[in-house]
Design a protein around this motif. Structure first.
Motif, short mmCIF file in Angstrom:
data_model
loop_
_atom_site.label_atom_id
_atom_site.label_comp_id
_atom_site.label_asym_id
_atom_site.label_seq_id
_atom_site.Cartn_x
_atom_site.Cartn_y
_atom_site.Cartn_z
N GLY A 207 -13.27 -36.03 26.27
CA GLY A 207 -14.60 -37.34 26.22
C GLY A 207 -13.90 -37.07 24.20
N THR A 208 -14.61 -37.75 23.66
CA THR A 208 -14.42 -38.21 22.27
C THR A 208 -13.35 -37.76 21.55
OG1 THR A 208 -16.22 -36.94 21.19
CG2 THR A 208 -16.73 -39.01 21.93
N ALA A 209 -13.40 -36.48 21.73
CA ALA A 209 -11.49 -35.52 21.01
C ALA A 209 -11.14 -35.54 21.60
CB ALA A 209 -12.37 -34.71 20.50
N ALA A 210 -10.49 -36.04 22.96
CA ALA A 210 -9.74 -36.09 24.58
C ALA A 210 -7.86 -35.75 22.96
CB ALA A 210 -10.00 -36.75 24.98
N TYR A 211 -8.10 -36.84 22.55
CA TYR A 211 -6.25 -37.25 21.74
C TYR A 211 -6.26 -35.79 21.27
CZ TYR A 211 -5.55 -40.93 24.96
OH TYR A 211 -5.72 -41.02 26.36
N ALA A 305 -6.83 -26.35 12.03
CA ALA A 305 -6.69 -27.40 11.75
C ALA A 305 -7.31 -27.93 12.52
CB ALA A 305 -5.23 -27.88 10.83
N HIS A 306 -7.66 -29.46 13.33
CA HIS A 306 -7.92 -30.16 14.08
C HIS A 306 -8.29 -31.31 12.96
CE1 HIS A 306 -10.66 -31.72 17.07
NE2 HIS A 306 -10.72 -32.61 15.87
N VAL A 307 -6.86 -31.68 14.37
CA VAL A 307 -6.47 -33.44 13.50
C VAL A 307 -6.34 -34.52 14.48
CG1 VAL A 307 -4.68 -34.51 11.99
CG2 VAL A 307 -4.88 -32.39 11.27
N ALA A 308 -7.11 -35.82 14.44
CA ALA A 308 -7.19 -36.69 15.03
C ALA A 308 -6.69 -38.06 14.32
CB ALA A 308 -8.21 -36.94 16.41
N ARG A 309 -6.25 -38.78 15.06
CA ARG A 309 -6.18 -40.46 15.32
C ARG A 309 -7.48 -40.85 15.57
NH1 ARG A 309 -2.53 -44.90 17.22
NH2 ARG A 309 -3.10 -46.70 15.42
N GLN A 310 -8.30 -42.23 14.95
CA GLN A 310 -9.34 -42.19 15.69
C GLN A 310 -9.83 -43.90 15.60
OE1 GLN A 310 -12.54 -38.64 14.34
NE2 GLN A 310 -12.52 -40.14 13.09
N GLU A 311 -10.30 -44.83 15.80
CA GLU A 311 -10.87 -45.94 16.17
C GLU A 311 -12.00 -45.85 14.93
OE1 GLU A 311 -13.64 -46.92 19.65
OE2 GLU A 311 -11.94 -47.08 21.30
N GLY A 312 -11.26 -47.11 14.07
CA GLY A 312 -12.39 -47.47 13.36
C GLY A 312 -14.28 -47.87 13.52
N CYS A 313 -15.15 -46.45 13.58
CA CYS A 313 -15.81 -46.90 14.36
C CYS A 313 -17.67 -46.94 12.93
CB CYS A 313 -16.25 -46.12 15.44
SG CYS A 313 -16.79 -44.75 14.65
N ILE A 321 -7.86 -41.48 19.37
CA ILE A 321 -7.14 -42.45 20.51
C ILE A 321 -5.54 -41.97 20.51
CG2 ILE A 321 -8.25 -44.89 19.91
CD1 ILE A 321 -6.83 -45.59 17.83
N ALA A 322 -5.38 -42.54 21.10
CA ALA A 322 -3.13 -41.78 21.01
C ALA A 322 -2.54 -41.77 20.08
CB ALA A 322 -3.16 -41.95 22.15
#
Length: 346
Positions: A207-211, A305-313, A321-322
């Motif tokens: 879902g939102t954490a897929a990437y 560590a949980h790290v993700a690039r994200q959309e700017g919401c 996001i990838a």
């Protein structure tokens, strides 16, 4: 994809969980979204910045960019005071070519806010992008456009848009170079770590954490910015001795300490389950600078560590996001079980 027996992964790989575990529910901690428009963040996360739209009338205090004051009749190249007709997308604007002493501009909006990039040198049309405080971009032309508080200078800047302009009162000329392009691992230069859960991981990366990526790291390991940015949200209220400081079940979902950075391209990155937050909302953070220390706060099974690039919401936790890390060969995307070594060297 490297496969591991499920039991072995459960025993060895610390994982983080979000409300969308299984892919059916909403994003991470419940945070209110900011209003649409020019703001950069929401307002309900502890320590988050407030929403503030780009002003209709901007203060020009301290604005010194003036094409005529920087010309040098003996310099080589185009004379920046010589008006030039610049025609883009059918719109003719009188402006000047880039000043040799102003090849780039640095964004001067207040920390935590963004500068809108417009398709024309005016506020009449919706933005085509945004730039974070401190971002440095190349100047393509200096033009005259809509006057705001008697200032009519706009800069055409390079970026991920067909054509973009920024208002002159919110930038300054600079000879500084932007940081190296691309995203790097969230680890200090030379640090090696194992990816305990990669994209679309079976534990919680759906879902939102897929990437997202989980990196297996000892408690208190420094985490660094994957790209330059400004802290839009941060929370460090879960302290030693608190029930969810050393991890817990779903009841700890809103107790993870985290930092969210907004990047010059309008996307964000999130660093979660921290034991300590090392930056403050509104602070500009260069790539490779420490944002916090690893931990197991929140819904977590162990230090990582949980790290993700994200959309700017406009929130701390957005749709992931990838991302491709410059320092991960061959394709930039580490898989679960893979060891990686950071070249995120400032």
């Amino acid at each position: 994809m490297r496969l591991r027996p499920p039991l072995l992964l459960v025993l060895l790989a610390p994982a983080c969980y979000s409300p969308d575990h299984g892919g059916d529910t909403a994003a991470w901690p419940t945070l209110g979204a900011g209003p649409a428009g020019d703001s950069s963040s929401g307002t309900t996360a502890p320590g988050s910045t407030s929403d503030a739209p780009e002003p209709t009338i901007a203060s020009t205090s301290g604005w010194t960019t003036d094409a005529s004051s920087t010309s040098d009749p003996d310099s080589t190249g185009p004379d920046p005071t010589d008006p030039t007709t610049i025609t883009d997308s059918g719109t003719t604007t009188t402006g000047v070519l880039p000043d040799p002493s102003c090849p780039r501009v640095r964004v001067l909006v207040p920390p935590g806010e963004i500068l809108n990039v417009r398709p024309q040198p005016s506020t009449a049309m919706a933005p085509v992008g945004s730039l974070a405080s401190g971002a440095i971009v190349d100047v393509l032309a200096i033009v005259q456009g809509e006057a705001i508080d008697a200032v009519d200078t706009w800069y055409q800047v390079a970026g991920n848009w067909p054509e973009g302009y920024v208002f002159g009162a919110w930038v300054e000329c600079t000879l500084d170079e932007p940081s190296a392009a691309g995203y790097f691992l969230p680890l200090e230069c030379g640090t090696t770590a194992t990816v305990t859960q990669g994209n679309f991981g079976p534990f919680s990366h759906q879902g939102t954490a897929a990437y997202a990526f989980d990196f297996g790291l000892a408690l208190g390991t420094p985490l660094v910015a994957i790209e330059e940015g400004t802290v839009s949200h941060a929370y460090g209220g879960t302290m030693p001795g608190d029930p969810c400081y050393d991890g817990g079940g779903m009841e700890c979902i809103n107790s993870a300490n985290y930092v969210t950075l907004q990047h010059p391209d309008g996307t964000t990155s999130n660093y979660a389950h921290l034991s300590q937050v090392s930056v403050a909302v509104g602070q500009y953070v260069p790539r490779g600078a420490v944002v916090g220390l690893t931990g197991s706060t929140g819904w977590s099974t162990g230090p990582h560590a949980h790290v993700a690039r994200q959309e700017g919401c406009g929130q701390a936790f957005c749709q992931s996001i990838a991302v491709q890390f410059v320092d991960v060969a061959p394709d930039g995307i580490p898989e679960g079980g893979e060891s990686v070594t950071s070249q995120n060297c400032p």
